[in-house]
Design a protein around this motif. Structure first.
Motif, short mmCIF file in Angstrom:
data_model
loop_
_atom_site.label_atom_id
_atom_site.label_comp_id
_atom_site.label_asym_id
_atom_site.label_seq_id
_atom_site.Cartn_x
_atom_site.Cartn_y
_atom_site.Cartn_z
N ILE A 105 17.78 7.73 -10.10
CA ILE A 105 18.99 7.37 -11.63
C ILE A 105 18.35 7.67 -12.87
N THR A 106 18.74 7.64 -13.95
CA THR A 106 18.06 8.08 -14.68
C THR A 106 17.55 6.56 -15.81
N ALA A 107 16.64 6.64 -16.85
CA ALA A 107 16.01 5.48 -17.64
C ALA A 107 17.26 4.37 -17.83
N ASN A 108 17.48 4.82 -18.81
CA ASN A 108 19.18 3.83 -19.27
C ASN A 108 19.97 3.24 -17.93
N GLU A 109 19.91 3.51 -17.00
CA GLU A 109 20.85 2.88 -16.03
C GLU A 109 19.38 2.39 -15.34
N LEU A 110 18.15 2.65 -14.99
CA LEU A 110 17.29 1.57 -14.82
C LEU A 110 17.22 0.13 -15.64
N PHE A 111 17.81 0.07 -16.61
CA PHE A 111 17.31 -0.78 -17.38
C PHE A 111 18.93 -1.52 -16.99
N ASP A 112 20.03 -1.21 -16.77
CA ASP A 112 20.93 -1.77 -16.69
C ASP A 112 20.97 -2.00 -15.12
N LYS A 113 21.00 -1.43 -14.19
CA LYS A 113 20.37 -2.23 -12.48
C LYS A 113 19.34 -3.52 -12.27
N GLY A 114 18.40 -2.97 -13.47
CA GLY A 114 17.35 -4.10 -13.24
C GLY A 114 18.12 -5.30 -13.94
N GLN A 115 18.91 -5.72 -14.75
CA GLN A 115 19.90 -6.30 -15.33
C GLN A 115 18.66 -6.89 -16.31
N HIS A 116 18.13 -6.37 -16.90
CA HIS A 116 16.93 -6.71 -18.17
C HIS A 116 17.91 -6.55 -19.24
N ILE A 117 17.31 -7.64 -20.40
CA ILE A 117 17.63 -7.06 -22.04
C ILE A 117 18.05 -6.29 -21.99
N PRO A 118 18.45 -5.39 -23.20
CA PRO A 118 18.61 -3.80 -23.47
C PRO A 118 17.41 -3.63 -23.92
N PHE A 119 16.91 -2.62 -23.73
CA PHE A 119 15.38 -1.67 -24.98
C PHE A 119 16.06 -2.45 -25.89
N ASN A 120 14.79 -3.18 -26.51
CA ASN A 120 14.40 -2.56 -28.28
C ASN A 120 13.69 -3.06 -28.75
N LEU A 121 12.75 -3.02 -29.78
CA LEU A 121 11.40 -3.01 -30.25
C LEU A 121 10.79 -4.67 -30.51
N SER A 122 11.66 -5.47 -30.02
CA SER A 122 11.04 -6.32 -30.34
C SER A 122 10.33 -7.16 -29.26
N ASP A 123 10.53 -7.34 -27.79
CA ASP A 123 10.44 -7.79 -26.60
C ASP A 123 10.00 -7.32 -25.96
N PRO A 124 8.62 -7.11 -25.40
CA PRO A 124 8.51 -6.13 -23.88
C PRO A 124 9.13 -7.02 -22.40
N GLN A 125 8.80 -5.50 -22.37
CA GLN A 125 10.06 -6.22 -20.33
C GLN A 125 9.08 -5.83 -19.38
N HIS A 126 9.76 -6.18 -18.35
CA HIS A 126 9.00 -5.92 -16.98
C HIS A 126 10.22 -5.78 -16.04
N ILE A 127 10.04 -4.30 -16.21
CA ILE A 127 11.91 -3.81 -14.44
C ILE A 127 10.97 -3.82 -13.92
N SER A 128 11.68 -4.18 -12.55
CA SER A 128 10.52 -3.72 -11.29
C SER A 128 11.91 -3.26 -10.29
N TRP A 129 11.84 -2.00 -9.63
CA TRP A 129 12.85 -1.27 -9.08
C TRP A 129 12.22 -0.46 -7.72
N GLY A 130 12.87 -0.07 -6.71
CA GLY A 130 12.63 0.64 -6.11
C GLY A 130 12.99 -0.03 -4.69
N GLY A 131 12.49 1.14 -3.06
CA GLY A 131 13.36 1.00 -2.25
C GLY A 131 12.14 -0.08 -0.71
N GLY A 132 11.13 -0.79 -1.72
CA GLY A 132 9.63 -1.54 -1.33
C GLY A 132 8.65 -1.52 -0.63
N GLY A 133 8.28 0.06 -0.52
CA GLY A 133 7.67 -0.05 -0.50
C GLY A 133 6.10 0.41 -0.59
#
Length: 335
Positions: A105-133
């Motif tokens: 998946i692309t980096a932009n899709e990662l942010f969308d599928k992770g259902q996190h706030i849009p990528f911006n310059l004022s808030d740190p984000q914690h994003i999880s993704w993957g198959g559980g291994g």
């Protein structure tokens, strides 16, 4: 993208207290930055293709980085890679496997599928993704340099910089992860400036480590830094960019004849001494135009040009724009 409000120190005035690497690092100024903490579980693969520069540091586990030619390398806990000029149409792939990924998946899709706030310059984000291994944890900066044209320092850096934990250590990155994601209180105003300053410190540390460890095998100032006589000439130029430098005066400063110095400088740096002097002056000029209210007349005098017209001609030759046009276009690129 809004620039941070800090006032960078533009090293135009003569300064004899810093060494060459100090001058280089003090001129690599981060304008703004975003920071993200990623947690991936195998299997996973991400295609990254940002126009802006990025860095990625493995905090735990390992990842594999592949370029579009399928050249793959492994990064383990404490290792960092930096793409100091962005991807420029050359995508990279990070994944959980040494094999080149067949799907991603692309980096932009990662942010969308992770259902996190849009990528911006004022808030740190914690994003999880993957198959559980198996787990890998990463923190990443995306940033802009103040000099949007990059200049002779950034242009010389390789497309991909690798900094191993054995060379850089982990003390600084551990402090940054703890501070940015646990203690910096992003809900409070001013967090964007904290991120930009933190990215500045981290990148200076990474580039300094890279220069000291691998510089002699590279080109441009990285190699010049490792050659005592060329480093002395570069120090002269950087300490006093407004001096009326010539091949002869720079050769004299390094204890070499005009012809020997010119040949050696060109072989090491990949450009002539006076081309480098001009490139360095124009880098400082762009920084000043972007970050200060210095007039063109004052810049011409500070950078050693005999007239404002001569400065304008040199600036247009280097950037394709007049100083005024450059200032306006740079401002218009900021939303």
């Amino acid at each position: 993208m809004k620039l941070s409000t800090r006032s960078p120190n533009i090293p135009i005035e003569p300064n004899s207290k810093r060494d060459f690497l100090d001058d280089v690092l003090s001129s690599l100024l981060v304008a703004d930055s975003a920071v993200v903490f990623f947690e991936f579980t195998a299997p996973w693969a991400i295609k990254i293709e940002y126009e802006v520069p990025i860095s990625c540091t493995v905090v735990e586990g390992e990842l594999w980085l592949s370029d579009q030619n399928r050249v793959t390398q492994c990064f383990r806990a404490g290792d960092t890679f930096v793409l100091p000029k962005g991807m420029r149409g050359k995508p990279y792939y990070i994944s959980s496997s040494e094999e080149f990924p067949q799907s991603w998946i692309t980096a932009n899709e990662l942010f969308d599928k992770g259902q996190h706030i849009p990528f911006n310059l004022s808030d740190p984000q914690h994003i999880s993704w993957g198959g559980g291994g198996s787990v890998v944890r990463i923190f990443s900066f995306a940033f802009h340099w103040f000099d949007q044209c990059y200049g002779p320092l950034i242009d010389t850096l390789p497309e991909l910089m690798r900094i191993n934990v054995e060379d850089a250590g982990t003390t600084l990155q551990n402090l940054m992860v703890s501070f940015l994601f646990k203690e910096a209180h992003p809900e409070q105003s001013g967090f964007g400036s904290i991120v930009a300053q933190t990215a500045q410190l981290f990148l200076i540390h990474a580039i300094r480590t890279f220069a000291v460890t691998y510089g002699s095998d590279r080109e441009g100032w990285l190699k010049g830094f490792s050659d005592p006589r060329i480093a002395k000439a570069l120090t002269c130029i950087h300490r006093d960019p407004g001096n009326k430098w010539s091949v002869e005066t720079l050769g004299k400063a390094t204890g070499m004849s005009r012809s020997v110095f010119s040949k050696r400088f060109t072989e090491v740096m990949g450009e002539s001494p006076m081309d480098y002097v001009c490139a360095w002056r124009m880098h400082l000029a762009r920084l000043a135009l972007e970050t200060t209210d210095t007039t063109v007349t004052a810049l011409a005098q500070q950078l050693g040009y005999q007239s404002e017209a001569a400065f304008r001609t040199a600036f247009r030759k280097m950037t394709g724009q007049s100083p005024k046009e450059y200032s306006k276009s740079n401002a218009s690129n900021l939303p």
